[in-house]
Scaffold this motif. Structure first.
Motif, PDB file in Angstrom:
ATOM      1  N   SER A   1     -44.113  46.751 -29.390  1.00  0.00           N
ATOM      2  CA  SER A   1     -45.394  47.151 -29.967  1.00  0.00           C
ATOM      3  C   SER A   1     -46.252  45.947 -30.349  1.00  0.00           C
ATOM      4  CB  SER A   1     -45.155  48.022 -31.209  1.00  0.00           C
ATOM      5  OG  SER A   1     -46.381  48.286 -31.869  1.00  0.00           O
ATOM      6  N   LYS A   2     -47.534  46.017 -30.028  1.00  0.00           N
ATOM      7  CA  LYS A   2     -48.484  44.957 -30.382  1.00  0.00           C
ATOM      8  C   LYS A   2     -49.232  45.280 -31.674  1.00  0.00           C
ATOM      9  CE  LYS A   2     -47.730  42.749 -26.482  1.00  0.00           C
ATOM     10  NZ  LYS A   2     -47.017  41.456 -26.436  1.00  0.00           N
ATOM     11  N   SER A   3     -49.139  46.543 -32.107  1.00  0.00           N
ATOM     12  CA  SER A   3     -49.952  46.982 -33.247  1.00  0.00           C
ATOM     13  C   SER A   3     -49.150  47.219 -34.525  1.00  0.00           C
ATOM     14  CB  SER A   3     -50.691  48.278 -32.880  1.00  0.00           C
ATOM     15  OG  SER A   3     -49.777  49.298 -32.512  1.00  0.00           O
ATOM     16  N   ASN A   4     -47.826  47.284 -34.426  1.00  0.00           N
ATOM     17  CA  ASN A   4     -47.011  47.575 -35.605  1.00  0.00           C
ATOM     18  C   ASN A   4     -46.779  46.294 -36.399  1.00  0.00           C
ATOM     19  OD1 ASN A   4     -45.038  48.349 -37.476  1.00  0.00           O
ATOM     20  ND2 ASN A   4     -44.124  49.813 -36.048  1.00  0.00           N
ATOM     21  N   PRO A   5     -47.293  46.214 -37.642  1.00  0.00           N
ATOM     22  CA  PRO A   5     -47.154  44.979 -38.432  1.00  0.00           C
ATOM     23  C   PRO A   5     -45.764  44.798 -39.040  1.00  0.00           C
ATOM     24  CG  PRO A   5     -48.311  46.635 -39.705  1.00  0.00           C
ATOM     25  CD  PRO A   5     -48.097  47.231 -38.338  1.00  0.00           C
ATOM     26  N   ASP A   6     -44.981  45.878 -39.110  1.00  0.00           N
ATOM     27  CA  ASP A   6     -43.651  45.792 -39.726  1.00  0.00           C
ATOM     28  C   ASP A   6     -42.631  46.479 -38.824  1.00  0.00           C
ATOM     29  OD1 ASP A   6     -41.449  45.572 -41.321  1.00  0.00           O
ATOM     30  OD2 ASP A   6     -42.399  46.333 -43.138  1.00  0.00           O
ATOM     31  N   LYS A   7     -42.230  45.769 -37.784  1.00  0.00           N
ATOM     32  CA  LYS A   7     -41.305  46.343 -36.816  1.00  0.00           C
ATOM     33  C   LYS A   7     -39.935  46.601 -37.422  1.00  0.00           C
ATOM     34  CE  LYS A   7     -43.554  44.185 -32.817  1.00  0.00           C
ATOM     35  NZ  LYS A   7     -43.381  43.305 -31.636  1.00  0.00           N
ATOM     36  N   ALA A   8     -39.521  45.731 -38.348  1.00  0.00           N
ATOM     37  CA  ALA A   8     -38.214  45.916 -38.977  1.00  0.00           C
ATOM     38  C   ALA A   8     -38.168  47.230 -39.747  1.00  0.00           C
ATOM     39  CB  ALA A   8     -37.906  44.745 -39.909  1.00  0.00           C
TER      40      ALA A   8
ATOM     41  N   LEU B   1     -25.593  52.413 -28.300  1.00  0.00           N
ATOM     42  CA  LEU B   1     -26.684  52.646 -29.243  1.00  0.00           C
ATOM     43  C   LEU B   1     -26.613  51.651 -30.398  1.00  0.00           C
ATOM     44  CD1 LEU B   1     -29.101  54.326 -30.143  1.00  0.00           C
ATOM     45  CD2 LEU B   1     -27.511  55.916 -31.250  1.00  0.00           C
ATOM     46  N   ALA B   2     -25.408  51.412 -30.898  1.00  0.00           N
ATOM     47  CA  ALA B   2     -25.239  50.449 -31.987  1.00  0.00           C
ATOM     48  C   ALA B   2     -25.683  49.054 -31.553  1.00  0.00           C
ATOM     49  CB  ALA B   2     -23.772  50.418 -32.436  1.00  0.00           C
ATOM     50  N   ILE B   3     -25.341  48.667 -30.335  1.00  0.00           N
ATOM     51  CA  ILE B   3     -25.735  47.366 -29.804  1.00  0.00           C
ATOM     52  C   ILE B   3     -27.247  47.277 -29.673  1.00  0.00           C
ATOM     53  CG2 ILE B   3     -25.681  45.892 -27.753  1.00  0.00           C
ATOM     54  CD1 ILE B   3     -23.157  45.690 -29.288  1.00  0.00           C
ATOM     55  N   ASN B   4     -27.880  48.336 -29.185  1.00  0.00           N
ATOM     56  CA  ASN B   4     -29.336  48.328 -28.998  1.00  0.00           C
ATOM     57  C   ASN B   4     -30.068  48.055 -30.307  1.00  0.00           C
ATOM     58  OD1 ASN B   4     -29.295  48.736 -26.268  1.00  0.00           O
ATOM     59  ND2 ASN B   4     -29.587  50.940 -26.378  1.00  0.00           N
ATOM     60  N   PHE B   5     -29.646  48.705 -31.382  1.00  0.00           N
ATOM     61  CA  PHE B   5     -30.278  48.476 -32.682  1.00  0.00           C
ATOM     62  C   PHE B   5     -30.058  47.035 -33.142  1.00  0.00           C
ATOM     63  CE2 PHE B   5     -30.814  53.065 -33.576  1.00  0.00           C
ATOM     64  CZ  PHE B   5     -32.050  53.020 -34.207  1.00  0.00           C
ATOM     65  N   MET B   6     -28.836  46.555 -33.014  1.00  0.00           N
ATOM     66  CA  MET B   6     -28.515  45.206 -33.477  1.00  0.00           C
ATOM     67  C   MET B   6     -29.361  44.153 -32.755  1.00  0.00           C
ATOM     68  SD  MET B   6     -24.772  43.326 -33.430  1.00  0.00           S
ATOM     69  CE  MET B   6     -24.722  43.195 -31.640  1.00  0.00           C
ATOM     70  N   LEU B   7     -29.457  44.271 -31.434  1.00  0.00           N
ATOM     71  CA  LEU B   7     -30.217  43.299 -30.662  1.00  0.00           C
ATOM     72  C   LEU B   7     -31.722  43.444 -30.883  1.00  0.00           C
ATOM     73  CD1 LEU B   7     -28.233  43.222 -27.295  1.00  0.00           C
ATOM     74  CD2 LEU B   7     -27.989  41.767 -29.319  1.00  0.00           C
ATOM     75  N   ALA B   8     -32.153  44.651 -31.228  1.00  0.00           N
ATOM     76  CA  ALA B   8     -33.574  44.848 -31.537  1.00  0.00           C
ATOM     77  C   ALA B   8     -33.955  44.092 -32.803  1.00  0.00           C
ATOM     78  CB  ALA B   8     -33.882  46.336 -31.691  1.00  0.00           C
ATOM     79  N   TYR B   9     -33.128  44.192 -33.842  1.00  0.00           N
ATOM     80  CA  TYR B   9     -33.399  43.429 -35.068  1.00  0.00           C
ATOM     81  C   TYR B   9     -33.416  41.932 -34.768  1.00  0.00           C
ATOM     82  CZ  TYR B   9     -32.911  47.421 -38.274  1.00  0.00           C
ATOM     83  OH  TYR B   9     -33.098  48.593 -38.954  1.00  0.00           O
ATOM     84  N   ARG B  10     -32.507  41.489 -33.922  1.00  0.00           N
ATOM     85  CA  ARG B  10     -32.451  40.064 -33.588  1.00  0.00           C
ATOM     86  C   ARG B  10     -33.695  39.628 -32.833  1.00  0.00           C
ATOM     87  NH1 ARG B  10     -28.100  37.334 -29.524  1.00  0.00           N
ATOM     88  NH2 ARG B  10     -29.635  38.080 -28.015  1.00  0.00           N
ATOM     89  N   SER B  11     -34.154  40.460 -31.904  1.00  0.00           N
ATOM     90  CA  SER B  11     -35.280  40.067 -31.049  1.00  0.00           C
ATOM     91  C   SER B  11     -36.578  39.917 -31.827  1.00  0.00           C
ATOM     92  CB  SER B  11     -35.463  41.087 -29.914  1.00  0.00           C
ATOM     93  OG  SER B  11     -35.938  42.317 -30.414  1.00  0.00           O
ATOM     94  N   ILE B  12     -36.693  40.584 -32.993  1.00  0.00           N
ATOM     95  CA  ILE B  12     -37.908  40.448 -33.801  1.00  0.00           C
ATOM     96  C   ILE B  12     -37.683  39.516 -34.989  1.00  0.00           C
ATOM     97  CG2 ILE B  12     -38.780  42.712 -33.116  1.00  0.00           C
ATOM     98  CD1 ILE B  12     -37.887  43.793 -35.841  1.00  0.00           C
ATOM     99  N   ASN B  13     -36.580  38.757 -34.952  1.00  0.00           N
ATOM    100  CA  ASN B  13     -36.259  37.762 -35.987  1.00  0.00           C
ATOM    101  C   ASN B  13     -36.059  38.381 -37.375  1.00  0.00           C
ATOM    102  OD1 ASN B  13     -36.645  35.884 -33.946  1.00  0.00           O
ATOM    103  ND2 ASN B  13     -38.757  35.477 -34.526  1.00  0.00           N
TER     104      ASN B  13
END
Length: 446
Positions: free
Chosen positions: A192-199, A219-231
């Motif tokens: 997303s380019k518009s969401n200011p708080d992705k976490a 599914l568990a891996i997807n969430f974990m790597l998503a948090y990592r990808s947005i720092n």
């Protein structure tokens, strides 16, 4: 409603008995999955290997309840054989075994009918004809219902019973669809380019789902790597700590836990977590690479404040990174970091060590370029090799080559933390000239 077909096979790239690397994700996407779908079945792939080989409740349910199963015996993977044994006990027929012809089938399975395929120059030979032959093979088994399980072939009168509801199959189907939908929502948040708080958006999505005890590993891996990808490292730590034991205690998750703890500033706890993995599982390049990064960070923090402490951290980081590279010469991440820190320490063998690492990177790239049976490259395939070559070129004080590798690195798919990590590494090379600062600035802007 289409019958379910459970696919049991290795994930990612794995070496066969000869050392040749086979891309099983591409075998699945280009061969197995199309055959299943064109045969009128719905494909569900095993995900246990993403979690370090763990066999959990959803895995057993799928092995027992899915109408059909395909097991790829290539590389004689222990997890695949274990699951195949469960399947043979649960179902007398509709289980198909396939293998790459370079694989030596174990003695115990020589009497089991297996469908062969051949990989030449990283591609399945005669792919379309192989697909047609496998579809014909599956159609014949569906029609005849001939017993293919050696358990039922050899033991007269055996019968496997379970008390799982017939509705469970539909629940499996619905669960697989739901998890695919959730994975798409996760990707939408990350991109997303518009969401200011992705976490916060990820946390809200996480809270909307059922208890994590019922989650699949993917599914568990997807969430974990998503948090990592947005720092979002503190949120990543909290998320991992909320996972049930059968997910949280696996090697992959614990490695990422150590990574996130370090990025959140809790270095000592991160060291404890990663050291525990090495104590339990022995040396591996991934764990050692993350641990080496922590000591490298500690060196950077101590430098200029306590030179004796800084030297101790520098020596420790080089020791750990070197062990990581030596444990798997194909993994050049710990190698490039060891070369960098050897240069900083003034080691006379730093250039020679860098040449060995450069050979490793170039060998990897030459093999990867031959692989035409692939989708868009992953971040590892695209970014890190060129970033590593960039660091090596700067170490060698080769400005022209460094600018070429810089262009290649930023032109490939990458996440912000990756270029940030490389830029931080290059801070060690300012002595090579003012042009290094230009490289660092470009990385920070991209």
């Amino acid at each position: 409603m289409k019958p379910l077909c459970f696919v049991i096979m290795p994930f990612g790239k794995k070496p066969d008995a000869t050392g040749r690397i086979i891309n099983f994700d591409q075998v699945y996407e280009n061969f197995i999955k199309p055959v299943i779908e064109e045969s009128g079945l719905e494909s569900i792939r095993a995900d246990q290997e993403m979690m370090g080989g763990i066999i959990h409740k959803p895995m057993y349910e799928r092995l027992i309840l899915c109408d059909f199963a395909i097991a790829d015996l290539t590389t004689a993977n222990a997890n695949v054989f274990y699951e195949l044994g469960i399947r043979y006990t649960a179902k007398p027929y509709t289980t198909f075994s396939i293998f790459e012809t370079g694989t030596k089938i174990p003695f115990d399975l020589v009497d089991v009918r297996c469908f062969p395929y051949t990989i030449v120059e990283d591609e399945i030979s005669e792919l379309e004809s192989k697909k047609e032959a496998l579809k014909k093979y599956i159609a014949g088994v569906r029609k005849s219902k001939v017993t293919d399980s050696p358990v039922y072939q050899l033991l007269d009168g055996i019968e496997f019973k379970h008390n799982l509801s017939s509705d469970k199959v539909e629940m499996l189907r619905e669960k697989a669809k739901q998890e695919n939908d959730v994975s798409e929502l996760i990707q939408e948040v990350v991109e997303s380019k518009s969401n200011p708080d992705k976490a916060a958006a990820l946390a809200k999505l996480e809270e909307s789902l059922p208890d994590k005890e019922d989650w699949d590993a993917s599914l568990a891996i997807n969430f974990m790597l998503a948090y990592r990808s947005i720092n979002a490292y503190p949120q990543m730590v909290t998320y991992i700590e909320s996972l049930p034991d059968h997910l949280r205690t696996t090697v992959m998750v614990q490695e990422q836990y150590g990574f996130a703890l370090n990025r959140s500033g809790n270095k000592n706890k991160a060291i404890d977590v990663l050291t525990a993995i090495l104590g339990d599982k022995g040396s591996n390049s991934e764990t050692l690479g993350i641990l080496g990064r922590i000591y490298k960070d500690k060196y950077m923090e101590a430098k200029g404040q306590n030179e004796f402490l800084a030297k101790g951290f520098l020596d420790k980081a080089i020791e750990i990174y070197s062990e990581g590279f030596q444990s798997d010469l194909r993994d050049f991440y710990p190698g490039i970091n060891a070369a960098t820190l050897k240069f900083v320490r003034g080691d006379q063998d730093s250039a020679g060590f860098a040449n060995v690492v450069e050979y490793s990177v170039l060998t990897y790239l030459s093999k990867k370029d031959k692989v035409s049976m692939r989708k868009a490259p992953s971040n590892f395939d695209g970014y890190w090799p060129h970033a590593s070559l960039l660091e090596l070129a700067i170490l060698q004080n080769n400005k022209e080559k460094a600018f070429t590798y810089l262009s290649n690195a930023i032109a490939t798919a990458h996440e912000s933390w990756q270029t940030e990590s490389t830029a931080n590494n290059l801070e060690l090379y300012h002595s090579q000239g003012d042009w290094v600062a230009q490289v660092i600035q470009v990385l920070k802007e991209n």
